[in-house]
Structure formats: structure tokens, C-alpha cells
Scaffold this motif. Structure first.
Motif, short mmCIF file in Angstrom:
data_model
loop_
_atom_site.label_atom_id
_atom_site.label_comp_id
_atom_site.label_asym_id
_atom_site.label_seq_id
_atom_site.Cartn_x
_atom_site.Cartn_y
_atom_site.Cartn_z
N ARG A 65 92.47 66.71 44.92
CA ARG A 65 93.49 67.69 45.59
C ARG A 65 95.01 67.04 44.93
NH1 ARG A 65 97.03 66.77 49.15
NH2 ARG A 65 96.61 64.61 49.58
N ARG A 66 95.13 65.94 44.95
CA ARG A 66 96.35 65.41 44.27
C ARG A 66 96.66 65.76 42.92
NH1 ARG A 66 97.54 59.48 46.88
NH2 ARG A 66 99.72 60.15 45.84
N ILE A 67 95.79 65.94 41.96
CA ILE A 67 96.28 66.48 40.96
C ILE A 67 95.67 67.87 40.38
CG2 ILE A 67 96.19 64.25 39.85
CD1 ILE A 67 93.52 64.76 38.37
N ASN A 68 95.36 68.40 41.53
CA ASN A 68 95.19 70.13 41.40
C ASN A 68 94.00 70.33 40.48
OD1 ASN A 68 95.66 72.52 42.51
ND2 ASN A 68 97.05 73.24 40.70
N VAL A 69 92.95 69.65 40.73
CA VAL A 69 91.58 70.09 39.89
C VAL A 69 90.47 70.08 40.88
CG1 VAL A 69 92.53 69.20 37.66
CG2 VAL A 69 91.08 67.82 39.25
N SER A 70 89.41 70.69 40.73
CA SER A 70 88.08 70.70 41.54
C SER A 70 87.58 69.21 41.64
CB SER A 70 87.16 71.56 40.95
OG SER A 70 86.56 71.28 39.70
N SER A 99 92.97 66.60 30.26
CA SER A 99 93.90 66.78 29.39
C SER A 99 95.02 65.64 29.43
CB SER A 99 94.60 68.56 29.77
OG SER A 99 95.46 67.99 31.03
N LEU A 100 95.66 65.54 28.40
CA LEU A 100 96.80 64.72 28.42
C LEU A 100 97.50 64.69 29.62
CD1 LEU A 100 98.06 62.33 27.19
CD2 LEU A 100 99.50 63.65 25.74
N VAL A 101 98.00 65.71 29.98
CA VAL A 101 98.88 66.00 31.30
C VAL A 101 98.14 65.56 32.55
CG1 VAL A 101 100.16 68.01 32.95
CG2 VAL A 101 100.06 67.93 30.29
N LYS A 102 96.89 65.96 32.81
CA LYS A 102 96.14 65.59 34.01
C LYS A 102 95.98 63.93 33.75
CE LYS A 102 96.02 69.57 36.17
NZ LYS A 102 96.82 69.66 37.20
N SER A 153 96.85 59.02 36.45
CA SER A 153 97.27 57.62 36.27
C SER A 153 98.43 57.25 37.26
CB SER A 153 97.58 57.15 34.75
OG SER A 153 98.79 57.87 34.47
N ASP A 154 99.41 58.38 37.39
CA ASP A 154 100.41 58.24 38.45
C ASP A 154 99.88 57.94 39.65
OD1 ASP A 154 102.27 58.11 36.40
OD2 ASP A 154 102.80 60.33 36.88
N VAL A 155 98.95 59.08 40.26
CA VAL A 155 98.29 58.71 41.37
C VAL A 155 97.76 57.50 41.75
CG1 VAL A 155 96.61 60.21 42.97
CG2 VAL A 155 98.17 61.45 41.66
N LEU A 156 96.83 57.13 40.79
CA LEU A 156 96.21 55.72 40.71
C LEU A 156 96.80 54.66 40.52
CD1 LEU A 156 93.01 57.19 38.94
CD2 LEU A 156 93.18 56.92 41.30
N GLY A 157 98.04 54.76 40.11
CA GLY A 157 98.74 53.38 40.06
C GLY A 157 98.44 52.59 38.72
N CYS A 158 97.80 53.43 37.78
CA CYS A 158 97.38 52.58 36.57
C CYS A 158 98.06 53.12 35.35
CB CYS A 158 95.77 52.71 36.74
SG CYS A 158 95.16 54.33 36.15
N ILE A 183 97.82 55.35 31.77
CA ILE A 183 96.98 56.20 31.18
C ILE A 183 95.83 55.75 30.42
CG2 ILE A 183 98.42 56.91 29.12
CD1 ILE A 183 98.15 59.91 29.94
N GLU A 184 96.26 54.79 29.55
CA GLU A 184 95.17 53.84 28.78
C GLU A 184 94.03 53.65 29.45
OE1 GLU A 184 98.47 53.18 28.83
OE2 GLU A 184 99.22 53.85 26.82
N ASP A 185 94.16 53.08 30.83
CA ASP A 185 93.18 52.72 31.77
C ASP A 185 91.98 53.93 32.02
OD1 ASP A 185 94.26 50.49 31.68
OD2 ASP A 185 95.55 50.82 33.55
N LEU A 186 92.32 54.90 31.64
CA LEU A 186 91.47 56.27 32.06
C LEU A 186 90.51 56.63 30.83
CD1 LEU A 186 93.98 58.40 34.26
CD2 LEU A 186 92.21 56.46 34.92
N HIS A 187 90.87 56.28 29.80
CA HIS A 187 90.09 56.39 28.53
C HIS A 187 89.76 55.32 28.02
CE1 HIS A 187 91.23 60.92 28.49
NE2 HIS A 187 92.40 60.39 28.96
N GLU A 188 88.43 55.66 27.27
CA GLU A 188 87.91 54.38 26.28
C GLU A 188 88.58 54.92 24.79
OE1 GLU A 188 84.02 52.60 24.67
OE2 GLU A 188 83.80 54.14 26.01
#
Length: 61
Positions: free
Chosen positions: A8-13, A30-33, A38-43, A45-50
Motif C-alpha cells: 500500500r505504501r509504495i503503490n504496488v499489489s 524497479s530502481l524507483v520502487k 527502502s525509505d518506507v522500511l528504513g533501510c 536500497i542495497e539491503d533489498l538486493h543481492e
């Protein structure tokens, strides 16, 4: 935070969030999402990808 709230907070399903989590890297944000998540989760962006380093001999440049 659960998947529904993040979606809901990043506007995806919610199903897209589930696919990203369960796809073993085949489906990604995507890079934008990724930045929004990462902003919403407080981390970071590198933490979201291997990140995988590809040897220069295997790169297409």
C-alpha cells in the motif's frame, strides 16, 4: 510491517511484493520502487538486493 502495508505504501499489489520475496531474485523492484521501499522500511536500497559481482571477462560492454 507486513506485505500488505508495504504494498500500500509504495503503490504496488500485495501479490507483487510476495512475488519479489519468493522469486529467488527472478522478479525484482524497479530502481524507483526499491528506493521507495527502502525509505518506507528504513533501510538502505542495497539491503533489498543481492549484489553479484560479474567478472570483467563475462561482462557485456
Amino acid at each position: 510491517m507486513n506485505q500488505a502495508e508495504l504494498a500500500r505504501r509504495i503503490n504496488v499489489s500485495e501479490s507483487f511484493i510476495s512475488q519479489v520475496i519468493n522469486s529467488n531474485g527472478k522478479i525484482t523492484f524497479s530502481l524507483v520502487k526499491a528506493k521507495e521501499a527502502s525509505d518506507v522500511l528504513g533501510c538502505q536500497i542495497e539491503d533489498l538486493h543481492e549484489w553479484i559481482t560479474i567478472p570483467s571477462s563475462e561482462r557485456r560492454e
